[in-house]
Design a protein around this motif. Structure first.
Motif, PDB file in Angstrom:
ATOM      1  N   CYS A   1     -45.208  35.100  17.505  1.00  0.00           N
ATOM      2  CA  CYS A   1     -46.452  35.314  16.757  1.00  0.00           C
ATOM      3  C   CYS A   1     -46.291  35.006  15.273  1.00  0.00           C
ATOM      4  O   CYS A   1     -47.283  34.964  14.551  1.00  0.00           O
ATOM      5  CB  CYS A   1     -46.933  36.757  16.939  1.00  0.00           C
TER       6      CYS A   1
ATOM      7  N   LEU B   1     -38.660  39.916  23.484  1.00  0.00           N
ATOM      8  CA  LEU B   1     -39.370  39.296  22.367  1.00  0.00           C
ATOM      9  C   LEU B   1     -38.620  38.081  21.836  1.00  0.00           C
ATOM     10  O   LEU B   1     -37.395  38.069  21.763  1.00  0.00           O
ATOM     11  CB  LEU B   1     -39.547  40.313  21.228  1.00  0.00           C
TER      12      LEU B   1
ATOM     13  N   GLY C   1     -49.038  36.288  12.964  1.00  0.00           N
ATOM     14  CA  GLY C   1     -49.918  36.772  14.010  1.00  0.00           C
ATOM     15  C   GLY C   1     -51.351  37.015  13.634  1.00  0.00           C
ATOM     16  O   GLY C   1     -52.067  37.690  14.345  1.00  0.00           O
TER      17      GLY C   1
ATOM     18  N   CYS D   1     -45.634  41.257  13.230  1.00  0.00           N
ATOM     19  CA  CYS D   1     -46.352  41.180  14.501  1.00  0.00           C
ATOM     20  C   CYS D   1     -45.384  41.499  15.635  1.00  0.00           C
ATOM     21  O   CYS D   1     -44.172  41.489  15.428  1.00  0.00           O
ATOM     22  CB  CYS D   1     -47.010  39.817  14.684  1.00  0.00           C
ATOM     23  N   GLU D   2     -45.919  41.791  16.818  1.00  0.00           N
ATOM     24  CA  GLU D   2     -45.068  42.249  17.916  1.00  0.00           C
ATOM     25  C   GLU D   2     -45.241  41.440  19.200  1.00  0.00           C
ATOM     26  O   GLU D   2     -44.806  41.876  20.257  1.00  0.00           O
ATOM     27  CB  GLU D   2     -45.354  43.726  18.205  1.00  0.00           C
ATOM     28  N   LYS D   3     -45.863  40.281  19.137  1.00  0.00           N
ATOM     29  CA  LYS D   3     -46.038  39.440  20.323  1.00  0.00           C
ATOM     30  C   LYS D   3     -45.067  38.264  20.249  1.00  0.00           C
ATOM     31  O   LYS D   3     -44.654  37.868  19.165  1.00  0.00           O
ATOM     32  CB  LYS D   3     -47.473  38.941  20.404  1.00  0.00           C
TER      33      LYS D   3
END
Length: 168
Positions: free
Chosen positions: A135, A44, A142, A130-132
């Motif tokens: 993002c 990430l 995100g 957020c986890e992307k």
């Protein structure tokens, strides 16, 4: 046979107490990861900046910006945006919401939402998660950019509470 069930229950309880009380206390931790999950590489990346150190440009990051891109380390597997804002009120009017501080970063724990305190001067502490990869470029991490309206902003905590209380 009921005596055997009681003995078995006592044995299981004793075993659970032994496991919890021994070793490194992994089962007492808030988050438990297996060795396979702990060994998973962290790919990430998030935007990392704050308005105190990096100025107003941190408040208006574009998705294509490369200046504040940073890889997340260790167990920091979420991106976040923290925003501190305020409004002032008189008997007749409320000022526009003004941002005081904004931070973008990698984190291991993130609780989205807003806390509002005060009456004539209202302080807003909002966090988005957020986890992307990368993002956290918007004002809300995100998601769709949400414009802050001076009349609607005080209602944000109520709207958030209602949204979280609705069944999934």
């Amino acid at each position: 046979m009921p005596g055997n069930a009681d003995s078995m229950g006592t044995a299981v309880l004793a075993l659970v107490c032994l496991v919890i009380g021994s070793g490194s206390g992994q089962l007492l931790a808030k988050e438990h990861k297996t060795h396979a999950a702990s060994g998973k590489p962290n790919d990430l990346g998030c935007f990392v900046c704050d308005t105190m150190e990096d100025g107003d440009k941190c408040a208006s990051v574009n998705q294509s910006d490369t200046l504040w891109r940073s890889k997340c380390n260790d167990d920091r597997r979420m991106c976040m945006v923290k925003r501190f804002s305020y409004t002032t009120s008189t008997e007749n009017s409320t000022s526009e919401i003004r941002m005081w501080y904004l931070e973008r970063n990698c984190t291991h724990r993130c609780e989205p939402g807003c806390i509002v305190i005060g009456e004539r001067t209202k302080l807003y502490a909002c966090t988005a998660c957020c986890e992307k990869p990368y993002c956290n470029w918007m004002s809300r991490a995100g998601g769709v950019r949400v414009p802050f309206h001076p009349i609607l902003a005080p209602m944000l905590p109520v709207i958030t509470a209602i949204a979280y209380s609705l069944p999934s």
